[in-house]
Design a protein around this motif. Structure first.
Motif, short mmCIF file in Angstrom:
data_model
loop_
_atom_site.label_atom_id
_atom_site.label_comp_id
_atom_site.label_asym_id
_atom_site.label_seq_id
_atom_site.Cartn_x
_atom_site.Cartn_y
_atom_site.Cartn_z
N ILE A 78 0.44 -1.22 -0.04
CA ILE A 78 0.03 0.05 0.02
C ILE A 78 0.82 1.05 -0.02
CG2 ILE A 78 -1.86 1.49 1.20
CD1 ILE A 78 -2.41 -1.17 2.60
N LEU A 79 0.37 2.45 -0.83
CA LEU A 79 0.98 2.92 -0.89
C LEU A 79 0.15 4.48 -0.47
CD1 LEU A 79 3.01 5.54 -1.00
CD2 LEU A 79 2.98 5.17 -3.26
N LEU A 80 0.60 5.44 0.61
CA LEU A 80 -0.35 6.66 0.59
C LEU A 80 -0.44 7.77 0.88
CD1 LEU A 80 -3.05 8.15 1.72
CD2 LEU A 80 -2.38 6.81 4.00
N ALA A 81 -0.76 8.16 -0.33
CA ALA A 81 -0.06 9.77 -0.95
C ALA A 81 -0.69 9.61 -1.94
CB ALA A 81 1.92 9.21 -2.27
N PRO A 82 -0.43 11.55 -1.60
CA PRO A 82 -0.09 12.60 -0.96
C PRO A 82 -1.49 11.78 0.12
CG PRO A 82 -1.81 14.01 -2.27
CD PRO A 82 -1.83 12.28 -2.91
N ALA A 83 -0.62 12.30 1.95
CA ALA A 83 -1.15 12.28 2.73
C ALA A 83 -1.56 13.34 3.57
CB ALA A 83 -1.14 11.10 3.94
N THR A 84 -2.61 13.91 3.88
CA THR A 84 -3.21 15.46 4.43
C THR A 84 -2.41 15.04 5.67
OG1 THR A 84 -5.19 14.86 5.22
CG2 THR A 84 -4.50 16.15 2.57
#
Length: 180
Positions: A78-84
Motif C-alpha cells: 500500500i502507498l498512501l500519498a499524498p497524505a494530509t
C-alpha cells in the motif's frame, strides 16, 4: 506474477497528478487499485470513470456494505500519498471513519508492507500531534517518507504539485520488505 498496489490518496494538490502516477506504477509492474478520501474523490469527480478504466478496478472512497464481495484483489503493498495532516493523524490515532484510513490501519495488523508520504505545509508540520503521529506510524512498521529523502514541508500557500516527489514514493514502495 502481478503484484497488487493499493494506491491511496488524500485531498492535497498532488492528487491531481494521480493518473500519471497510476501509469508510472503500472510501468513498474503493479496492478493498481485506487482509493481516495471522500474529499479527494469529490476533487476528482469528473475523472473517476477514466481512472477506473485506467486501473481496471473501481475507484473506492467508501466502505463496502456487509456481505458485499470485495471488488479488489488482495494488496501486496500500500502507498498512501499524498497524505494530509488530517489523514496522517487519523491513521495514527486509529480513527477509521474513512475507507482509506481503515484499510491502512488494518493493513498494519495484516502485515501488509505500507509506505506513506505526507503532504503538509510548515504550519501543520509544527503542530505537536503531527510529529507524534509520524513516530507512531514508524514504530508500527510503516515506511514514512517525511523529512530528508522524502517530502519536505513548504510554507503555507507555497507548494507546487509538480514538486511532489512521486517517484521517491513509488521507488520506496517497490523497496518495501516482502515486496518483490
Amino acid at each position: 506474477m502481478t503484484r497488487t498496489l493499493y494506491l491511496f490518496s488524500s485531498a492535497a494538490p498532488p492528487v491531481f497528478d494521480i493518473a500519471r502516477v497510476v501509469e508510472d506504477a503500472q510501468a513498474d509492474g503493479w496492478d493498481v487499485c485506487l482509493g481516495l478520501t471522500p474529499t479527494a474523490a469529490r476533487w476528482l469527480d469528473k475523472s473517476l470513470d477514466g481512472l477506473a478504466a485506467l486501473t481496471g478496478h473501481p475507484v473506492r472512497w467508501d466502505y463496502k456494505l456487509p456481505g458485499e464481495p470485495d471488488v479488489w484483489p488482495k494488496a501486496d503493498a500500500i502507498l498512501l500519498a499524498p497524505a494530509t495532516f488530517n489523514t496522517v493523524n487519523q491513521w495514527a490515532l486509529g480513527i477509521t471513519d474513512k475507507f482509506v484510513v481503515g484499510v491502512v490501519a488494518e493493513g498494519i495488523g495484516k502485515q501488509i508492507p505500507i509506505a506513506v508520504m505526507p503532504c503538509v505545509n510548515t504550519a501543520y508540520a509544527v503542530h505537536p500531534q503531527f510529529e507524534r503521529s509520524v513516530e507512531t506510524l514508524r514504530e508500527a512498521g510503516v515506511t514514512v517518507l517525511y523529512g530528508e529523502g522524502g517530502f519536505m514541508p513548504n510554507q503555507p500557500g507555497q507548494g507546487h504539485k509538480a514538486a511532489y516527489p512521486w517517484r521517491t514514493a513509488l521507488d520506496a514502495v517497490r523497496d518495501l520488505p516482502h515486496v518483490g
